[in-house]
Enzyme design. Sequence first.
Site, PDB file in Angstrom:
ATOM      1  CB  VAL A   1       7.361   5.363  -1.390  1.00 46.63           C
ATOM      2  CG1 VAL A   1       6.542   5.106  -2.649  1.00 46.63           C
ATOM      3  CG2 VAL A   1       6.526   6.128  -0.368  1.00 46.63           C
TER       4      VAL A   1
ATOM      5  NE  ARG B   1      19.531  11.318  -1.306  1.00 43.76           N
ATOM      6  CZ  ARG B   1      18.840  12.013  -0.420  1.00 43.76           C
ATOM      7  NH1 ARG B   1      18.633  13.295  -0.607  1.00 43.76           N
ATOM      8  NH2 ARG B   1      18.360  11.439   0.666  1.00 43.76           N
ATOM      9  CB  SER B   2      24.774   6.461  -2.500  1.00 52.42           C
ATOM     10  OG  SER B   2      23.912   5.737  -1.651  1.00 52.42           O
TER      11      SER B   2
ATOM     12  CB  CYS C   1      -0.598   9.040   1.338  1.00 55.23           C
ATOM     13  SG  CYS C   1       0.252  10.297   2.307  1.00 55.23           S
TER      14      CYS C   1
ATOM     15  CB  SER D   1       5.135   5.149   7.450  1.00 56.14           C
ATOM     16  OG  SER D   1       3.731   5.132   7.377  1.00 56.14           O
ATOM     17  N   GLY D   2       4.338   8.352   6.688  1.00 56.53           N
ATOM     18  CA  GLY D   2       4.070   9.334   5.642  1.00 56.53           C
ATOM     19  C   GLY D   2       5.211  10.314   5.460  1.00 56.53           C
TER      20      GLY D   2
ATOM     21  CE  LYS E   1       2.075  18.310  -0.461  1.00 57.08           C
ATOM     22  NZ  LYS E   1       3.006  17.309   0.041  1.00 57.08           N
TER      23      LYS E   1
ATOM     24  NE  ARG F   1       3.186  13.307   9.953  1.00 60.39           N
ATOM     25  CZ  ARG F   1       3.054  12.998   8.661  1.00 60.39           C
ATOM     26  NH1 ARG F   1       2.524  11.832   8.290  1.00 60.39           N
ATOM     27  NH2 ARG F   1       3.422  13.840   7.727  1.00 60.39           N
TER      28      ARG F   1
ATOM     29  CG  HIS G   1      -2.093   8.382   6.300  1.00 51.72           C
ATOM     30  ND1 HIS G   1      -1.014   8.164   7.122  1.00 51.72           N
ATOM     31  CD2 HIS G   1      -1.626   9.127   5.258  1.00 51.72           C
ATOM     32  CE1 HIS G   1       0.064   8.736   6.592  1.00 51.72           C
ATOM     33  NE2 HIS G   1      -0.279   9.313   5.463  1.00 51.72           N
TER      34      HIS G   1
END
Length: 342
Positions: free
Chosen positions: A14, A37-38, A128, A158-159, A214, A236, A243
């Site tokens: 994303v 994170r890095s 999504c 990819s979700g 959700k 899935r 989707h």
Amino acid sequence: MSKFKVAVVGAGAVGEEMVKVLRQRDFPMSELTILARSNRKQMIDGIEYDVKETSADAFDGIDIAFFAGTEGARGASQVFGWMAVEKGAFVVDNGDDFRMDPRVPLVVPEVNGDAIANHQGFVANPNCSTIQMVHALAPLHAIARMKRIVVSTYQSVSGTGGAAIKELQQQAKDYAAGKKVTHDIYPAQIFANLIPQISSLRDDFDGYYGEEIKMIKETRKIFGIDDLAVSATCVRVPVFRAHSETVNVEFEKPITPDQARKALAGWPGIEVVDDPAAGRYPMPLFAEGTDPTYVGRIRQDSCNPNTLDMWVVADNIRKGAALNAVQIAEMAIEKQWIGNRK
Ligand SMILES: NC(=O)c1ccc[n+]([C@@H]2O[C@H](COP(=O)([O-])OP(=O)(O)OC[C@H]3O[C@@H](n4cnc5c(N)ncnc54)[C@H](OP(=O)(O)O)[C@@H]3O)[C@@H](O)[C@H]2O)c1
């Protein structure tokens, strides 16, 4: 026009698409900071960026922060989201952490964009699967109030993020080479399979997995109908991107398929692809990398004149995530619900 100092937090599926969408739409940026994170260099859409480790200081002077980090207690939104707001940023969050928080508007601009006006510095992008469904329902709900929605989803890997895309690619290669197919990300092999589980079971809805809950709760919040009847089954599928959903929706009065097609075709961001005799209907392969929510197979439920069936497809990384988030910020700027700091 004012220009904004922008941060994208998270440089996965994303986050990368967010950077792409910001550039494609010529978002009014004076600066773009990418955080993860890095510290590292990362190629995004043919450009090498300096990705920096996320810290509280990184939000100093940022006007708009798009969060696309992982969810949960150690994820970017929970650790840094409200801190960024305190430092003066307008935050748009892709994750699930604050979607149901009463302080946080949950927004699809073409459906309930006005909700952004009440923001307290933090706006959430819906899930999504919810985004594309409510987008396709809004024009119909405007004609005849919805009573009940039954949705089944066909969600691409990819979700789940970049690691799941690699897992499906690897499984396809191993299968073709006659090797043993292993799995790590999903509870079972996803290649040549369907998995009717997205997320985990929870106590608040007996027998439903998290993604289904959700869809139910977010749809009610977006339309502002606490008792809207919604049931979801989320699956899935071994598709890389975009989707698809079958949506069966009952209204308070009949809507004909022609009325529905006309209302959908006139709604921002919707494209009707509906010529079943010619075999024309939306498909995920052709939605990949595009912006619209596509709707087809629109027909009256043969058992109930007040009910329509339809098939809804959208790119989960674009309309389902990055594009919707950028549209929220664009609308907030256009309506002057946010400004940049002088
Ligand atoms: N994929 C979809 O279709 C979709 C749709 C709607 C919403 N979302 C949501 O969007 C978010 C991102 O999803 P994704 O698919 O892009 O995931 P992803 O590919 O797994 O990428 C996650 C990114 O978040 C970064 N990150 C994780 N924890 C962080 C922290 N504490 N501080 C800073 N950065 C952190 C990671 O950094 P490193 O790279 O350094 O590890 C990585 O770049 C998730 O909340 C997801 O639920 C996804």
